[in-house]
Design a protein around this motif. Sequence first.
Motif, PDB file in Angstrom:
ATOM      1  N   TYR A  23      39.873 -62.131 159.658  1.00 61.42           N
ATOM      2  CA  TYR A  23      40.429 -62.875 158.538  1.00 61.42           C
ATOM      3  C   TYR A  23      40.907 -64.210 159.076  1.00 61.42           C
ATOM      4  CZ  TYR A  23      40.556 -58.312 156.296  1.00 61.42           C
ATOM      5  OH  TYR A  23      40.210 -57.091 155.785  1.00 61.42           O
ATOM      6  N   ALA A  24      40.761 -65.257 158.287  1.00 61.01           N
ATOM      7  CA  ALA A  24      41.233 -66.581 158.678  1.00 61.01           C
ATOM      8  C   ALA A  24      41.975 -67.206 157.499  1.00 61.01           C
ATOM      9  CB  ALA A  24      40.062 -67.467 159.105  1.00 61.01           C
ATOM     10  N   VAL A  25      43.208 -67.645 157.775  1.00 57.65           N
ATOM     11  CA  VAL A  25      44.051 -68.272 156.759  1.00 57.65           C
ATOM     12  C   VAL A  25      44.743 -69.477 157.379  1.00 57.65           C
ATOM     13  CG1 VAL A  25      44.457 -66.130 155.459  1.00 57.65           C
ATOM     14  CG2 VAL A  25      46.040 -66.800 157.283  1.00 57.65           C
ATOM     15  N   SER A  26      45.308 -70.310 156.536  1.00 55.83           N
ATOM     16  CA  SER A  26      46.084 -71.445 157.037  1.00 55.83           C
ATOM     17  C   SER A  26      47.248 -70.941 157.876  1.00 55.83           C
ATOM     18  CB  SER A  26      46.623 -72.250 155.849  1.00 55.83           C
ATOM     19  OG  SER A  26      47.547 -73.210 156.300  1.00 55.83           O
ATOM     20  N   ASN A  27      47.549 -71.634 158.942  1.00 51.76           N
ATOM     21  CA  ASN A  27      48.675 -71.268 159.791  1.00 51.76           C
ATOM     22  C   ASN A  27      49.999 -71.811 159.245  1.00 51.76           C
ATOM     23  OD1 ASN A  27      49.631 -69.963 162.189  1.00 51.76           O
ATOM     24  ND2 ASN A  27      49.930 -71.971 163.102  1.00 51.76           N
ATOM     25  N   TRP A  28      49.951 -72.661 158.224  1.00 56.14           N
ATOM     26  CA  TRP A  28      51.144 -73.292 157.642  1.00 56.14           C
ATOM     27  C   TRP A  28      51.870 -72.321 156.722  1.00 56.14           C
ATOM     28  CZ3 TRP A  28      54.271 -77.182 158.431  1.00 56.14           C
ATOM     29  CH2 TRP A  28      55.102 -77.622 157.408  1.00 56.14           C
ATOM     30  N   ASP A  29      53.125 -72.017 157.032  1.00 54.63           N
ATOM     31  CA  ASP A  29      53.967 -71.180 156.189  1.00 54.63           C
ATOM     32  C   ASP A  29      54.564 -72.077 155.106  1.00 54.63           C
ATOM     33  OD1 ASP A  29      56.065 -69.775 154.998  1.00 54.63           O
ATOM     34  OD2 ASP A  29      56.675 -68.812 156.864  1.00 54.63           O
ATOM     35  N   PRO A  30      54.143 -71.913 153.840  1.00 59.57           N
ATOM     36  CA  PRO A  30      54.618 -72.816 152.789  1.00 59.57           C
ATOM     37  C   PRO A  30      56.095 -72.633 152.430  1.00 59.57           C
ATOM     38  CG  PRO A  30      53.247 -71.092 151.851  1.00 59.57           C
ATOM     39  CD  PRO A  30      53.189 -70.937 153.338  1.00 59.57           C
ATOM     40  N   VAL A  31      56.690 -71.515 152.780  1.00 58.50           N
ATOM     41  CA  VAL A  31      58.115 -71.288 152.511  1.00 58.50           C
ATOM     42  C   VAL A  31      58.948 -71.770 153.689  1.00 58.50           C
ATOM     43  CG1 VAL A  31      59.894 -69.549 152.054  1.00 58.50           C
ATOM     44  CG2 VAL A  31      57.645 -69.364 150.956  1.00 58.50           C
ATOM     45  N   GLY A  32      58.576 -71.377 154.892  1.00 59.41           N
ATOM     46  CA  GLY A  32      59.314 -71.769 156.091  1.00 59.41           C
ATOM     47  C   GLY A  32      59.016 -73.178 156.568  1.00 59.41           C
ATOM     48  N   LYS A  33      57.944 -73.784 156.019  1.00 51.74           N
ATOM     49  CA  LYS A  33      57.551 -75.163 156.357  1.00 51.74           C
ATOM     50  C   LYS A  33      57.290 -75.342 157.855  1.00 51.74           C
ATOM     51  CE  LYS A  33      58.388 -76.600 152.107  1.00 51.74           C
ATOM     52  NZ  LYS A  33      57.470 -76.049 151.169  1.00 51.74           N
ATOM     53  N   ALA A  34      56.512 -74.414 158.428  1.00 56.90           N
ATOM     54  CA  ALA A  34      56.164 -74.487 159.855  1.00 56.90           C
ATOM     55  C   ALA A  34      54.821 -73.798 160.088  1.00 56.90           C
ATOM     56  CB  ALA A  34      57.249 -73.822 160.694  1.00 56.90           C
ATOM     57  N   ASN A  35      54.135 -74.181 161.146  1.00 54.36           N
ATOM     58  CA  ASN A  35      52.868 -73.575 161.529  1.00 54.36           C
ATOM     59  C   ASN A  35      53.146 -72.333 162.387  1.00 54.36           C
ATOM     60  OD1 ASN A  35      50.656 -75.199 160.463  1.00 54.36           O
ATOM     61  ND2 ASN A  35      51.582 -76.852 161.652  1.00 54.36           N
ATOM     62  N   VAL A  36      53.349 -71.184 161.719  1.00 54.43           N
ATOM     63  CA  VAL A  36      53.748 -69.967 162.428  1.00 54.43           C
ATOM     64  C   VAL A  36      53.043 -68.696 161.959  1.00 54.43           C
ATOM     65  CG1 VAL A  36      56.057 -70.835 162.980  1.00 54.43           C
ATOM     66  CG2 VAL A  36      55.677 -69.599 160.841  1.00 54.43           C
ATOM     67  N   ILE A  37      52.176 -68.783 160.980  1.00 50.76           N
ATOM     68  CA  ILE A  37      51.606 -67.578 160.376  1.00 50.76           C
ATOM     69  C   ILE A  37      50.897 -66.703 161.416  1.00 50.76           C
ATOM     70  CG2 ILE A  37      49.888 -66.721 158.724  1.00 50.76           C
ATOM     71  CD1 ILE A  37      52.498 -67.634 157.407  1.00 50.76           C
ATOM     72  N   TYR A  38      50.236 -67.288 162.394  1.00 51.09           N
ATOM     73  CA  TYR A  38      49.502 -66.474 163.376  1.00 51.09           C
ATOM     74  C   TYR A  38      50.427 -65.547 164.158  1.00 51.09           C
ATOM     75  CZ  TYR A  38      50.781 -68.770 167.779  1.00 51.09           C
ATOM     76  OH  TYR A  38      51.461 -69.227 168.883  1.00 51.09           O
ATOM     77  N   ARG A  39      51.720 -65.847 164.176  1.00 50.95           N
ATOM     78  CA  ARG A  39      52.689 -64.998 164.876  1.00 50.95           C
ATOM     79  C   ARG A  39      53.202 -63.849 164.009  1.00 50.95           C
ATOM     80  NH1 ARG A  39      56.538 -69.062 168.328  1.00 50.95           N
ATOM     81  NH2 ARG A  39      54.848 -70.183 169.364  1.00 50.95           N
ATOM     82  N   GLY A  40      52.754 -63.802 162.755  1.00 53.13           N
ATOM     83  CA  GLY A  40      53.223 -62.771 161.835  1.00 53.13           C
ATOM     84  C   GLY A  40      52.704 -61.390 162.187  1.00 53.13           C
ATOM     85  N   ILE A  41      53.325 -60.402 161.591  1.00 52.51           N
ATOM     86  CA  ILE A  41      52.934 -59.006 161.792  1.00 52.51           C
ATOM     87  C   ILE A  41      51.946 -58.637 160.695  1.00 52.51           C
ATOM     88  CG2 ILE A  41      53.748 -56.620 161.790  1.00 52.51           C
ATOM     89  CD1 ILE A  41      56.435 -57.727 162.842  1.00 52.51           C
ATOM     90  N   ILE A  42      50.817 -58.033 161.091  1.00 50.73           N
ATOM     91  CA  ILE A  42      49.826 -57.624 160.108  1.00 50.73           C
ATOM     92  C   ILE A  42      50.057 -56.174 159.713  1.00 50.73           C
ATOM     93  CG2 ILE A  42      48.066 -59.337 160.629  1.00 50.73           C
ATOM     94  CD1 ILE A  42      46.673 -57.351 162.373  1.00 50.73           C
ATOM     95  N   GLY A  43      49.710 -55.895 158.487  1.00 53.28           N
ATOM     96  CA  GLY A  43      49.858 -54.551 157.940  1.00 53.28           C
ATOM     97  C   GLY A  43      49.123 -54.487 156.623  1.00 53.28           C
ATOM     98  N   SER A  44      49.652 -53.714 155.682  1.00 54.66           N
ATOM     99  CA  SER A  44      49.026 -53.632 154.367  1.00 54.66           C
ATOM    100  C   SER A  44      50.084 -53.391 153.307  1.00 54.66           C
ATOM    101  CB  SER A  44      47.965 -52.532 154.330  1.00 54.66           C
ATOM    102  OG  SER A  44      48.567 -51.270 154.557  1.00 54.66           O
ATOM    103  N   VAL A  45      49.785 -53.861 152.124  1.00 53.98           N
ATOM    104  CA  VAL A  45      50.559 -53.548 150.935  1.00 53.98           C
ATOM    105  C   VAL A  45      49.570 -52.816 150.041  1.00 53.98           C
ATOM    106  CG1 VAL A  45      51.757 -54.465 148.921  1.00 53.98           C
ATOM    107  CG2 VAL A  45      52.127 -55.510 151.166  1.00 53.98           C
ATOM    108  N   GLY A  46      49.781 -51.535 149.867  1.00 59.82           N
ATOM    109  CA  GLY A  46      48.763 -50.703 149.230  1.00 59.82           C
ATOM    110  C   GLY A  46      47.567 -50.658 150.164  1.00 59.82           C
ATOM    111  N   SER A  47      46.405 -51.017 149.643  1.00 56.64           N
ATOM    112  CA  SER A  47      45.205 -51.049 150.489  1.00 56.64           C
ATOM    113  C   SER A  47      44.831 -52.471 150.908  1.00 56.64           C
ATOM    114  CB  SER A  47      44.036 -50.405 149.742  1.00 56.64           C
ATOM    115  OG  SER A  47      43.759 -51.143 148.569  1.00 56.64           O
ATOM    116  N   GLU A  48      45.670 -53.451 150.553  1.00 61.78           N
ATOM    117  CA  GLU A  48      45.356 -54.851 150.840  1.00 61.78           C
ATOM    118  C   GLU A  48      45.946 -55.282 152.188  1.00 61.78           C
ATOM    119  OE1 GLU A  48      45.082 -59.069 148.485  1.00 61.78           O
ATOM    120  OE2 GLU A  48      45.983 -57.339 147.531  1.00 61.78           O
ATOM    121  N   PRO A  49      45.107 -55.785 153.110  1.00 62.62           N
ATOM    122  CA  PRO A  49      45.639 -56.264 154.390  1.00 62.62           C
ATOM    123  C   PRO A  49      46.474 -57.521 154.186  1.00 62.62           C
ATOM    124  CG  PRO A  49      43.311 -56.787 154.215  1.00 62.62           C
ATOM    125  CD  PRO A  49      43.663 -55.972 153.000  1.00 62.62           C
ATOM    126  N   VAL A  50      47.624 -57.572 154.861  1.00 62.76           N
ATOM    127  CA  VAL A  50      48.545 -58.699 154.715  1.00 62.76           C
ATOM    128  C   VAL A  50      49.089 -59.098 156.073  1.00 62.76           C
ATOM    129  CG1 VAL A  50      49.270 -58.046 152.373  1.00 62.76           C
ATOM    130  CG2 VAL A  50      50.576 -57.237 154.354  1.00 62.76           C
TER     131      VAL A  50
END
Length: 117
Positions: free
Chosen positions: A49-76
């Motif tokens: 999966y590839a997404v923007s690294n820009w966190d629109p709420v935190g206003k920083a390039n940090v998304i790649y450091r996030g924890i992956i998991g799922s909400v229901g069957s959707e990867p998040v």
Amino acid sequence: MQANAEITPLWHDICAESELISNSGICALIDDQQIAIFTLDLAEGRTLYAVSNWDPVGKANVIYRGIIGSVGSEPVVASPLYKEHYSLISGRCMENDGVSLMVYDAQIVDGRVQIAI
């Protein structure tokens, strides 16, 4: 020029597949854009999966450091700053309909990771 002409995506070679971190994220710089690339290794196989690294709420390039998991069957991915969950498929924020991440096509070809911009 046609008004409805399709735009062909430009694929960018990022790295060798062996450089990916299973069930985690890495960051790539493509045309001055930071892209977060996530690898999920499941029983069915590897999915990118590839997404923007820009966190629109935190206003920083940090998304790649996030924890992956799922909400229901959707990867998040959960933002490392304020913990919003973003769909790795659509980029939508599960907690706030007013924000989302850009989503990019990702593939592995001949052992190389490629992202389309």
